[in-house]
Design a protein around this motif. Sequence first.
Motif, PDB file in Angstrom:
ATOM      1  N   UNK A  44       0.830  -1.199   0.000  1.00 29.06           N
ATOM      2  CA  UNK A  44       0.000   0.000   0.000  1.00 29.06           C
ATOM      3  C   UNK A  44       0.865   1.249   0.000  1.00 29.06           C
ATOM      4  N   UNK A  45       0.223   2.404  -0.065  1.00 30.73           N
ATOM      5  CA  UNK A  45       0.925   3.692  -0.108  1.00 30.73           C
ATOM      6  C   UNK A  45       1.805   3.915   1.123  1.00 30.73           C
ATOM      7  N   UNK A  46       1.321   3.492   2.289  1.00 33.07           N
ATOM      8  CA  UNK A  46       2.067   3.720   3.526  1.00 33.07           C
ATOM      9  C   UNK A  46       3.003   2.556   3.794  1.00 33.07           C
ATOM     10  N   UNK A  47       4.304   2.818   3.798  1.00 29.16           N
ATOM     11  CA  UNK A  47       5.336   1.825   4.112  1.00 29.16           C
ATOM     12  C   UNK A  47       5.233   0.555   3.258  1.00 29.16           C
ATOM     13  N   UNK A  48       5.333   0.696   1.933  1.00 26.71           N
ATOM     14  CA  UNK A  48       5.221  -0.484   1.060  1.00 26.71           C
ATOM     15  C   UNK A  48       6.460  -1.381   1.139  1.00 26.71           C
ATOM     16  N   UNK A  49       6.240  -2.681   1.201  1.00 27.53           N
ATOM     17  CA  UNK A  49       7.352  -3.638   1.179  1.00 27.53           C
ATOM     18  C   UNK A  49       8.139  -3.464  -0.113  1.00 27.53           C
ATOM     19  N   UNK A  50       9.445  -3.437   0.005  1.00 27.41           N
ATOM     20  CA  UNK A  50      10.308  -3.321  -1.166  1.00 27.41           C
ATOM     21  C   UNK A  50      10.129  -2.023  -1.932  1.00 27.41           C
ATOM     22  N   UNK A  51       9.446  -1.048  -1.337  1.00 24.18           N
ATOM     23  CA  UNK A  51       9.227   0.227  -2.008  1.00 24.18           C
ATOM     24  C   UNK A  51       8.249   0.157  -3.166  1.00 24.18           C
ATOM     25  N   UNK A  59       2.101   4.314  -8.772  1.00 28.12           N
ATOM     26  CA  UNK A  59       3.005   3.572  -7.900  1.00 28.12           C
ATOM     27  C   UNK A  59       3.510   2.303  -8.550  1.00 28.12           C
ATOM     28  N   UNK A  60       2.636   1.581  -9.204  1.00 27.27           N
ATOM     29  CA  UNK A  60       3.016   0.346  -9.889  1.00 27.27           C
ATOM     30  C   UNK A  60       4.027   0.622 -10.990  1.00 27.27           C
ATOM     31  N   UNK A  61       3.765   1.661 -11.781  1.00 26.83           N
ATOM     32  CA  UNK A  61       4.644   1.946 -12.911  1.00 26.83           C
ATOM     33  C   UNK A  61       5.991   2.510 -12.475  1.00 26.83           C
ATOM     34  N   UNK A  62       6.054   3.085 -11.285  1.00 27.09           N
ATOM     35  CA  UNK A  62       7.316   3.590 -10.755  1.00 27.09           C
ATOM     36  C   UNK A  62       8.259   2.436 -10.416  1.00 27.09           C
ATOM     37  N   UNK A  63       7.677   1.328  -9.958  1.00 24.18           N
ATOM     38  CA  UNK A  63       8.497   0.184  -9.568  1.00 24.18           C
ATOM     39  C   UNK A  63       8.924   0.292  -8.122  1.00 24.18           C
ATOM     40  N   UNK A  64       9.842  -0.561  -7.722  1.00 29.28           N
ATOM     41  CA  UNK A  64      10.303  -0.583  -6.331  1.00 29.28           C
ATOM     42  C   UNK A  64      11.799  -0.786  -6.254  1.00 29.28           C
ATOM     43  N   UNK A  65      12.268  -1.210  -5.103  1.00 30.09           N
ATOM     44  CA  UNK A  65      13.703  -1.401  -4.878  1.00 30.09           C
ATOM     45  C   UNK A  65      14.306  -2.446  -5.810  1.00 30.09           C
ATOM     46  N   UNK A  66      13.529  -3.426  -6.237  1.00 25.29           N
ATOM     47  CA  UNK A  66      14.028  -4.485  -7.128  1.00 25.29           C
ATOM     48  C   UNK A  66      14.063  -4.040  -8.585  1.00 25.29           C
ATOM     49  N   UNK A  67      13.463  -2.885  -8.876  1.00 26.68           N
ATOM     50  CA  UNK A  67      13.465  -2.387 -10.256  1.00 26.68           C
ATOM     51  C   UNK A  67      12.064  -2.154 -10.786  1.00 26.68           C
ATOM     52  N   UNK A  68      11.987  -2.059 -12.088  1.00 26.09           N
ATOM     53  CA  UNK A  68      10.722  -1.819 -12.773  1.00 26.09           C
ATOM     54  C   UNK A  68       9.846  -3.063 -12.647  1.00 26.09           C
TER      55      UNK A  68
END
Length: 144
Positions: A44-51, A59-68
């Motif tokens: 979710x928006x608040x404190x997402x696992x792996x960013x 948020x989905x299209x931004x990706x996270x710590x593992x990449x796109x």
Amino acid sequence: MHPFRSRVVRGILAVLLCVAWPALSADFSDVEPLFQQHCVECHGEKDPDGGLVLESFAGLMKGGEAGIAVVPGKAAESLLVKALEGRWGKTGKNEFMPPGKREHLAPPEIARVRAWIDAGASCTDGGGTTTVSTPYTYQMVQEK
């Protein structure tokens, strides 16, 4: 029903949906309920696992710590699909998302996500259509 028959029936249904669903699943609104049901508890928006935020298209299209997470038009290369299918893992071994004993997405649900990504991973928002121009950005295209 016998467990083997049940698996065969589910497999046949998954194949049929993979063939038929691309024409039906071309917008983020088609897959967003799946993310709400299975993913936003941890992403979710608040404190997402792996960013990685799965609560919104941006948020989905931004990706996270593992990449796109999503490569538009290429579901097989998208980390999101790899994680849902258990073909991804940050510890060196394959892991499913959602992890642990949480209910995984069913094959027809994964087929919906794959079809949406293969169709370009677009998002209709209000009067315009949001489409991805690069993995990090998206732009508004006004409908005529």
